[in-house]
Design a protein around this motif. Structure first.
Motif, PDB file in Angstrom:
ATOM      1  N   UNK A 192       0.802  -1.211   0.000  1.00 18.57           N
ATOM      2  CA  UNK A 192       0.000   0.000   0.000  1.00 18.57           C
ATOM      3  C   UNK A 192       0.835   1.262   0.000  1.00 18.57           C
ATOM      4  N   UNK A 193       0.160   2.371   0.290  1.00 17.07           N
ATOM      5  CA  UNK A 193       0.800   3.682   0.214  1.00 17.07           C
ATOM      6  C   UNK A 193       1.998   3.795   1.145  1.00 17.07           C
ATOM      7  N   UNK A 194       1.889   3.229   2.322  1.00 18.46           N
ATOM      8  CA  UNK A 194       2.970   3.377   3.298  1.00 18.46           C
ATOM      9  C   UNK A 194       4.160   2.476   3.000  1.00 18.46           C
ATOM     10  N   UNK A 195       3.920   1.333   2.351  1.00 17.02           N
ATOM     11  CA  UNK A 195       5.050   0.505   1.941  1.00 17.02           C
ATOM     12  C   UNK A 195       5.803   1.176   0.792  1.00 17.02           C
ATOM     13  N   UNK A 196       5.075   1.937  -0.069  1.00 14.17           N
ATOM     14  CA  UNK A 196       5.743   2.726  -1.118  1.00 14.17           C
ATOM     15  C   UNK A 196       6.626   3.792  -0.484  1.00 14.17           C
ATOM     16  N   UNK A 197       6.101   4.510   0.493  1.00  9.46           N
ATOM     17  CA  UNK A 197       6.894   5.526   1.184  1.00  9.46           C
ATOM     18  C   UNK A 197       8.129   4.906   1.821  1.00  9.46           C
ATOM     19  N   UNK A 198       7.949   3.765   2.477  1.00 11.67           N
ATOM     20  CA  UNK A 198       9.082   3.100   3.123  1.00 11.67           C
ATOM     21  C   UNK A 198      10.150   2.716   2.110  1.00 11.67           C
TER      22      UNK A 198
END
Length: 226
Positions: A192-198
């Motif tokens: 999701x969005x937060x795994x992309x940011x990570x």
């Protein structure tokens, strides 16, 4: 009794999910710190991670380098050269949920369902003015030029290009300052969005948790390992 077996399965699923989130937060990625070469000039670039209860964005400073790197933002009508513009803000997410839910009051069943299952992805780009630091929803980091270059390359590679052109999604925006663009990859509850940011932050030389599906897990791992 027959009803006990489904309850056991449900309990097992909940326990597994909770364990995965906890382990994903406290097991660092990469496992060991990576040595960073010092530059002769000591040049550093400040980046920000902006968080709300369900989503994280990355903010990079607006300057000649970033405007040249992402010229399509100005071409789309975003006010990137406004005198008060200070940051370019990028986030990745599921197409239906991201575009159709600018606020919780506008939540609809179908975008929510797609957000919990599988959907095409988009990049949301926005322009921000001065960001007050420190703040609970803002984390700032100083990175070197090599790490900054890898971060910009990662963000740039997240956009879908057709014949070399980034694909703007027409009539999709929250307001006059932001735009949505077609993105590479598929969105799901696991990726999701937060795994992309990570992943973007790891490209920037920072350490995250092994799996960060939630803003709180990403923020915690960033605070622990950087």
């Amino acid at each position: 009794m027959p009803w006990r077996r489904p309850l056991r399965w449900l309990a097992a699923v909940v326990f597994t999910a909770a364990f995965a989130v906890v382990a994903g937060t406290f097991v660092p990625r990469p496992l060991w710190p990576v040595a960073k070469a010092e530059t002769a000039t000591g040049e550093r670039h400040r980046i920000l991670v902006l968080a709300n209860p369900i989503h994280t964005d990355i903010a990079i400073p607006i300057d000649a380098e970033t405007l040249a790197r992402f010229p399509f933002l100005a071409e789309s009508g975003m006010p990137v050269t406004h005198p008060d513009a200070r940051w370019l803000v990028f986030g990745w997410g599921g197409r239906a949920f991201y575009i159709e839910t600018p606020a919780w009051s506008e939540l609809k069943p179908l975008p929510l369902f797609k957000g919990l299952t599988l959907d095409r992805s988009v990049i949301h780009a926005d322009v921000a003015g001065d960001v007050i630091e420190p703040a609970d929803h803002v984390a700032g980091f100083e990175i070197g030029p090599d790490e900054y270059e890898r971060l910009l390359s990662f963000i740039g590679a997240s956009f879908i290009r057709t014949d070399g052109q980034v694909q703007l999604i027409p009539d999709a925006a929250y307001g006059p300052n932001d735009r949505f663009f077609e993105a590479n990859g598929w969105f799901s509850a696991v990726v999701g969005c937060n795994t992309w940011t990570a992943k973007a932050l790891r490209e920037a030389g920072l350490r995250t948790g092994w799996w960060n599906p939630l803003p709180v897990s990403l923020s915690t791992s960033l605070a622990l390992y950087n």
